[in-house]
Design a protein around this motif. Structure first.
Motif, short mmCIF file in Angstrom:
data_model
loop_
_atom_site.label_atom_id
_atom_site.label_comp_id
_atom_site.label_asym_id
_atom_site.label_seq_id
_atom_site.Cartn_x
_atom_site.Cartn_y
_atom_site.Cartn_z
N THR A 127 0.84 -1.20 0.00
CA THR A 127 0.00 0.00 0.00
C THR A 127 0.88 1.25 0.00
O THR A 127 0.64 2.18 -0.77
CB THR A 127 -0.96 -0.02 1.21
OG1 THR A 127 -1.78 -1.19 1.12
CG2 THR A 127 -1.84 1.21 1.25
N PRO A 184 -9.41 -1.86 -4.14
CA PRO A 184 -9.84 -2.62 -2.97
C PRO A 184 -9.58 -4.12 -3.14
O PRO A 184 -9.63 -4.65 -4.25
CB PRO A 184 -11.35 -2.34 -2.89
CG PRO A 184 -11.53 -1.05 -3.62
CD PRO A 184 -10.48 -1.05 -4.72
N GLU A 237 -8.40 -6.15 3.29
CA GLU A 237 -8.86 -4.81 2.88
C GLU A 237 -8.91 -3.88 4.08
O GLU A 237 -8.62 -2.69 3.96
CB GLU A 237 -10.22 -4.89 2.19
CG GLU A 237 -10.81 -3.55 1.78
CD GLU A 237 -9.98 -2.73 0.80
OE1 GLU A 237 -10.33 -1.54 0.62
OE2 GLU A 237 -9.01 -3.23 0.21
N GLN A 246 -7.15 -0.33 4.09
CA GLN A 246 -7.89 0.89 4.40
C GLN A 246 -7.31 1.60 5.62
O GLN A 246 -7.19 2.83 5.63
CB GLN A 246 -9.38 0.57 4.63
CG GLN A 246 -10.15 0.29 3.37
CD GLN A 246 -10.16 1.47 2.42
OE1 GLN A 246 -10.22 2.63 2.82
NE2 GLN A 246 -10.07 1.18 1.13
N GLU A 301 -5.72 5.28 5.81
CA GLU A 301 -6.27 6.26 6.75
C GLU A 301 -5.19 6.84 7.65
O GLU A 301 -5.17 8.04 7.93
CB GLU A 301 -7.39 5.63 7.58
CG GLU A 301 -8.15 6.60 8.44
CD GLU A 301 -8.92 7.68 7.69
OE1 GLU A 301 -9.36 8.65 8.34
OE2 GLU A 301 -9.10 7.57 6.45
N GLU A 311 -12.92 4.75 12.35
CA GLU A 311 -11.98 4.04 11.48
C GLU A 311 -11.14 3.03 12.27
O GLU A 311 -10.87 1.93 11.79
CB GLU A 311 -11.08 5.03 10.74
CG GLU A 311 -11.79 5.87 9.70
CD GLU A 311 -12.54 7.08 10.27
OE1 GLU A 311 -13.25 7.74 9.50
OE2 GLU A 311 -12.42 7.36 11.49
#
Length: 182
Positions: A68, A104, A111, A115, A119, A131
């Motif tokens: 990521t 995604p 996932e 995410q 974040e 979150e």
């Protein structure tokens, strides 16, 4: 501009780290050879990445964090290396492709890691309660949340340094990646 150091030309303080990389990978990648210009950065990255490998996040979740960061920061060397690592861990091509393309993941638990990583990056660590709860609801812990931060820090350093030094995907690394992909 940045030199591809050899074991002989590298600053003395970088040589032990370069020898370890060479033993581990079977060759000296240009990325490491260029990072050797700063013995502290090279040694720091190697120590932090080894520590990140020992965290309680499972290996594929760790690689989700790394990929990521690498894809977001457009580090082609890191994306290539960690594509190989994910493949070696048995991650399916769908996971690898989605991470490379910043899409995604079908796996809800992975996932959640992707995410959460995004974040943390988006908010510079100021992740909201909602979150954080979403991440924790997938079976992750507060320790895992902090380990994601560690992975982000480690691989932000690597991706930015590799981009700054314009580290190429050298021939040995390309061959290694192609051999593992087939």
């Amino acid at each position: 501009m940045f030199v591809d150091h050899t074991l002989e030309s590298a600053p003395a303080a970088s040589r032990r780290s370069l020898e370890a990389v060479t033993r581990s990978m079977g060759h000296l990648p240009s990325a490491a050879a260029r990072l050797a210009t700063s013995p502290h950065l090279l040694d720091g990255f190697l120590k932090l990445s080894a520590m990140f490998e020992q965290t309680t996040l499972d290996p594929i979740a760790r690689e989700v964090v790394v990929m990521t960061v690498a894809a977001r920061n457009e580090c082609h060397v890191c994306v290539a290396i960690h594509t190989t690592k994910l493949t070696g861990l048995g991650a399916g091509g769908d996971i690898v492709s989605a991470l490379r393309e910043q899409r995604p993941l079908d796996d809800e638990r992975l996932e959640a890691v992707r995410q959460f990583t995004l974040e943390v990056l988006r908010t510079a660590g100021g992740v909201g309660d909602e979150e954080l709860r979403a991440f924790l609801s997938h079976g992750y812990t507060e320790q895992n949340a902090l380990e994601v931060v560690m992975g982000i820090g480690t691989y932000t350093m690597s991706t930015l340094a590799n981009r700054l030094t314009r580290a190429p995907l050298d021939a040995d690394l390309s061959r290694m990646i192609n051999a593992e992909a087939s």
